[in-house]
Write an enzyme that holds these catalytic residues in place. Structure first.
Site, PDB file in Angstrom:
ATOM      1  CG  HIS A   1     115.955  51.712  61.096  1.00 49.69           C
ATOM      2  ND1 HIS A   1     117.041  51.048  60.567  1.00 49.69           N
ATOM      3  CD2 HIS A   1     115.217  52.104  60.026  1.00 49.69           C
ATOM      4  CE1 HIS A   1     116.965  51.017  59.251  1.00 49.69           C
ATOM      5  NE2 HIS A   1     115.865  51.670  58.894  1.00 49.69           N
TER       6      HIS A   1
ATOM      7  CG  ASP B   1     118.252  47.761  62.275  1.00 58.14           C
ATOM      8  OD1 ASP B   1     117.637  48.837  62.474  1.00 58.14           O
ATOM      9  OD2 ASP B   1     117.710  46.764  61.774  1.00 58.14           O
TER      10      ASP B   1
ATOM     11  CG  ASP C   1     117.228  51.884  54.923  1.00 55.95           C
ATOM     12  OD1 ASP C   1     116.770  52.184  56.037  1.00 55.95           O
ATOM     13  OD2 ASP C   1     116.870  50.878  54.290  1.00 55.95           O
TER      14      ASP C   1
ATOM     15  CD  GLU D   1     113.075  49.283  59.085  1.00 55.74           C
ATOM     16  OE1 GLU D   1     112.164  49.511  58.273  1.00 55.74           O
ATOM     17  OE2 GLU D   1     114.224  48.932  58.738  1.00 55.74           O
ATOM     18  CD  GLU D   2     116.925  47.699  57.137  1.00 52.98           C
ATOM     19  OE1 GLU D   2     116.125  46.988  56.506  1.00 52.98           O
ATOM     20  OE2 GLU D   2     117.238  48.847  56.779  1.00 52.98           O
TER      21      GLU D   2
ATOM     22  CG  ASP E   1     109.269  55.241  59.503  1.00 53.07           C
ATOM     23  OD1 ASP E   1     110.438  55.429  59.876  1.00 53.07           O
ATOM     24  OD2 ASP E   1     108.749  54.121  59.423  1.00 53.07           O
TER      25      ASP E   1
END
Length: 326
Positions: A115, A117, A147, A181-182, A208
């Site tokens: 992801h 974001d 992350d 995602e966050e 993932d």
């Protein structure tokens, strides 16, 4: 007396036999695989991605579309071979879906996720600016370095390198890059999943973001541990409300509305779901248990006996408690 001694001898023999047969499940390779040599520009490209403030606002549940599109542009300019070999779709305006066609269309494809974001950073807690993508002391510093811009750029770096070497995968590979995602992924991952479902695509495996290789991750294990996430909890958010008649603060009713809420919250905290060591948690201890010192290994090899003791120990810490109960 002899019967008791014989029983104890058999009992402890079983415990020790189980301990000595509780063998390591680690895979030992006859030779180390050759490391993948990627572009010297890879660290700079990751740093550039980190420098784009694609922050997922936790209050408004939104991400600045302009920042996500900046990442799109960086990806497009950084990986030309990916964009001439793979097909790319923009899903719900901001998320990305790539398809790398494999040789054998009868094989189920793979899905790699990442992801774009990141969560907000408290700059006062950082020794460097978390949104500058600073490279120093052999590390890349910034929000998203782990992350999850590391996965995002790493997948594309590997694909670019493999294409340059003439590699064509046996089975097709999809890359799905969400943009929110966050903040639950309702406009990114969910829309990507819905699109793939409409095409009746069933995957052989999905990778993932997950854990990392880390030291001191498991107490008692003095080797690096690769923390691999194979399951994820769901979640439930509850709202408690209480109403009472108004009155003068000098004569509060008993209980007050706040008092009733406090009692309700206390009852919830004091009545957690039962602790259980099963499923992925049990599987984890099956793999790390044999790597522990003898006494700890003795306990994990005989959970049929020591499970209550272990559960009591695990519930004493929030992080381990979370692994054995909802």
């Amino acid at each position: 007396m002899l019967y008791l001694l014989a029983t104890l001898l058999i009992f402890f023999s079983i415990l020790f036999i189980r301990t000595f047969t509780f063998k390591s499940k680690q895979i030992h390779l006859s030779s180390s695989p050759e490391p993948l040599t990627i572009s010297d520009l890879a660290p700079q490209r990751l740093a550039q991605a980190i420098a784009i403030k694609s922050i997922a606002d936790q209050d408004t549940y939104s991400v600045d579309p302009a920042k996500i599109k900046e990442i799109h542009e960086l990806i497009y300019s950084s990986f030309p071979k990916v964009h001439t070999t793979l097909t790319r779709e923009i899903v719900n305006e901001l998320s990305l879906l790539y398809h790398w066609k494999g040789k054998d269309q009868n094989l189920k494809p793979l899905l790699l996720l990442a992801h774009m974001d990141v969560v907000p950073a408290n700059t006062e807690e950082w020794s460097v600016d978390p949104y500058k993508g600073i490279i120093k002391d052999g590390y890349i510093w910034g929000r998203g370095a782990l992350d999850d811009k590391l996965s995002l750029m790493g997948i594309l770096e590997a694909a670019e390198h493999l294409i340059e070497e003439g590699f064509v995968p046996e089975r097709s590979i999809y890359f799905a890059f969400g943009h929110d995602e966050e903040i639950r992924g309702l406009n990114g991952a969910k829309k990507l999943a819905e699109l793939l479902a409409t095409r009746n695509i069933e995957f052989e495996a999905i990778l993932d973001e997950g854990g990392i290789v880390i030291n001191n991750a498991v107490p008692g294990v003095n080797k690096p541990v690769a923390v691999i996430g194979i399951a994820e909890k769901g979640y439930l958010s509850c709202e408690l409300s209480s109403e009472s008649e108004g009155g003068h603060s000098s004569m509060p009713p008993i209980p007050t509305a706040i008092g009733r809420l406090c009692n309700a919250i206390s009852r919830i905290e004091n009545n957690p779901f039962p602790a259980t060591i099963k499923g992925p948690s049990l599987l984890m201890y099956d793999y790390v248990g044999p790597e522990m010192p003898f006494l700890t290994k003795f306990i994990f090899a005989n959970l049929w006996l020591f499970k209550p003791l272990l559960q009591k120990k695990l519930t004493s810490s929030p992080s381990t408690n979370a692994s054995i109960r909802t």
